[in-house]
Design an enzyme around this catalytic site. Structure first.
Site, short mmCIF file in Angstrom:
data_model
loop_
_atom_site.label_atom_id
_atom_site.label_comp_id
_atom_site.label_asym_id
_atom_site.label_seq_id
_atom_site.Cartn_x
_atom_site.Cartn_y
_atom_site.Cartn_z
N MET A 1 -11.72 -4.73 6.12
CA MET A 1 -10.88 -3.75 6.82
C MET A 1 -10.60 -4.27 8.23
SD MET A 1 -10.16 -1.33 4.75
CE MET A 1 -9.18 -0.42 5.93
N SER B 1 0.86 -1.19 0.00
CA SER B 1 0.00 0.00 0.00
C SER B 1 0.88 1.23 0.00
CB SER B 1 -0.90 0.01 1.24
OG SER B 1 -1.44 1.31 1.40
N ASP C 1 -4.65 3.88 -1.98
CA ASP C 1 -5.69 4.34 -1.06
C ASP C 1 -6.16 5.74 -1.44
OD1 ASP C 1 -6.01 2.22 0.90
OD2 ASP C 1 -3.91 2.60 1.38
N HIS D 1 -8.55 1.47 -3.81
CA HIS D 1 -9.45 1.33 -2.67
C HIS D 1 -10.09 2.70 -2.44
CE1 HIS D 1 -9.54 0.67 2.02
NE2 HIS D 1 -10.74 0.84 1.52
N ASP E 1 -6.91 -5.60 4.96
CA ASP E 1 -6.22 -4.31 4.88
C ASP E 1 -6.23 -3.64 6.25
OD1 ASP E 1 -5.20 -1.85 4.12
OD2 ASP E 1 -6.91 -1.28 2.88
N GLY E 2 -5.03 -3.41 6.78
CA GLY E 2 -4.89 -2.67 8.03
C GLY E 2 -4.18 -3.48 9.09
N GLY F 1 1.04 -1.58 4.29
CA GLY F 1 1.64 -0.27 4.06
C GLY F 1 2.87 -0.08 4.92
N HIS G 1 -1.51 -1.45 -4.12
CA HIS G 1 -2.74 -0.98 -3.47
C HIS G 1 -2.68 0.54 -3.33
CE1 HIS G 1 -6.21 -1.56 -0.74
NE2 HIS G 1 -5.68 -0.60 -0.01
N MET H 1 -8.60 8.74 -0.62
CA MET H 1 -9.38 9.27 0.52
C MET H 1 -9.80 10.71 0.23
SD MET H 1 -7.10 7.96 3.72
CE MET H 1 -6.34 6.34 3.74
N MET I 1 -12.05 5.25 -0.68
CA MET I 1 -12.65 5.66 0.61
C MET I 1 -13.22 7.06 0.40
SD MET I 1 -9.57 4.14 2.94
CE MET I 1 -8.48 4.08 1.53
N PHE J 1 -6.00 5.87 7.89
CA PHE J 1 -4.58 6.06 8.20
C PHE J 1 -3.82 4.74 8.13
CE2 PHE J 1 -7.15 9.16 10.44
CZ PHE J 1 -6.57 10.34 10.01
N GLY J 2 -2.54 4.87 7.80
CA GLY J 2 -1.67 3.70 7.87
C GLY J 2 -1.15 3.53 9.29
N GLY J 3 -0.53 2.40 9.53
CA GLY J 3 0.17 2.18 10.80
C GLY J 3 -0.71 1.99 12.02
C1 DX5 Z 1 -6.10 2.48 5.66
C2 DX5 Z 1 -5.73 1.99 4.29
C3 DX5 Z 1 -4.68 0.96 4.25
C4 DX5 Z 1 -3.36 1.34 4.85
C5 DX5 Z 1 -2.88 0.15 5.59
O1 DX5 Z 1 -7.27 3.21 5.58
O2 DX5 Z 1 -6.85 1.47 3.63
O3 DX5 Z 1 -4.50 0.46 2.92
O4 DX5 Z 1 -2.37 1.70 3.90
O5 DX5 Z 1 -1.77 0.52 6.25
P1 DX5 Z 1 -1.02 -0.41 7.30
O6 DX5 Z 1 -0.61 -1.63 6.54
O7 DX5 Z 1 0.13 0.46 7.68
O8 DX5 Z 1 -1.96 -0.68 8.40
ZN ZN Z 2 -6.50 0.40 1.67
#
Ligand code: DX5
Ligand code: ZN
Length: 231
Positions: A136, A7, A34, A65, A174-175, A196, A32, A36, A67, A142-144
């Protein structure tokens, strides 16, 4: 087959082409992306322009993806930009069946995404239309973030539903997919693994993609071994 979907949300956007190439060398097979809008989720990222740029630097499928509110309005733009897979959230689509058909009519693979609080059985009737379902395992935005453990039970429910209905859609998660969670995600039945932070977060996407994929494949082999022992 287990696949890793890096991602780019956690990538260095100033060097996106290099980051994607490194993740591909490490074994990533789908990118992937994202998208948003700051409305459906509390963050703003990227759209068709960046997909169009990515299209020129990688031959891998681009998994967008969405969002965003009103995804139908943007589906043609993602098709023109070169997206291959497009997923829409159950929570944003008033007419989910129409949205999935629209994606397919534009020559892309349609998918539906479920937030952690959305029940798996709500999408039973549209499952014959989808290329994959995205579970999800964090709240999107957000990532991480930390993996939400009950997502594993949702993956298992979806595996059972797929079997009952005799379908072949794939299951994406994902997540929070990282070294400490990837084995249980794979053993629950997911085969498309989005990551990600675990791929890009430490600045060495090639090495970290490879290590994560190896852990995922080992977990898949282990669970196959367990099944043959039981049989
Ligand atoms: C979050 C995204 C994910 C995100 C996952 O809303 O949809 O794709 O990049 O990130 P990690 O792998 O860091 O949780
Ligand atoms: Zn995603």
């Amino acid at each position: 087959m287990i696949e890793l979907l890096p991602s780019i949300l956690s990538a260095d956007f100033a060097h996106l082409a290099d980051q994607v190439a490194a993740a591909e060398r490490g074994g990533g097979t789908v990118i992937h992306v994202d998208v948003m809008d700051g409305h459906f989720v509390p963050n703003i990222t990227i759209g068709p322009l960046v997909v169009n740029s990515l299209r020129k630097v990688t031959g891998l499928p681009l998994d967008c993806h969405l969002m965003i509110e009103n995804p139908d309005e943007f589906i043609p733009a993602f098709a023109d930009a070169g997206a291959n897979w497009v997923s829409v959230h159950y929570e944003t689509c008033r007419h989910l069946h129409r949205s999935l058909e629209l994606i397919a009519q534009h020559g892309m693979e349609p998918a539906v995404v479920l937030n952690p609080a959305t029940r798996v059985d709500l999408i039973t009737d549209i499952l014959p239309l989808v290329h994959h379902v995205l579970i999800m395992s964090v709240n999107p935005g957000f990532g991480g973030q930390k993996f939400i453990p009950f997502s594993l039970e949702k993956i298992r429910q979806l595996v059972r539903l797929r079997q009952d209905l005799g379908l072949a859609f794939r299951i994406e998660v994902d997540g929070g997919v990282a070294h400490d969670t990837v084995a249980s995600v794979v053993q629950a039945g997911a085969d498309l693994l989005v990551a990600g932070n675990a791929v890009f977060g430490a600045g060495n996407p090639e090495r970290d993609a490879r290590a994560l994929l190896m852990a995922a494949r080992e977990a898949a082999n282990d669970s196959q071994g367990m099944t043959s022992k039981i049989l």
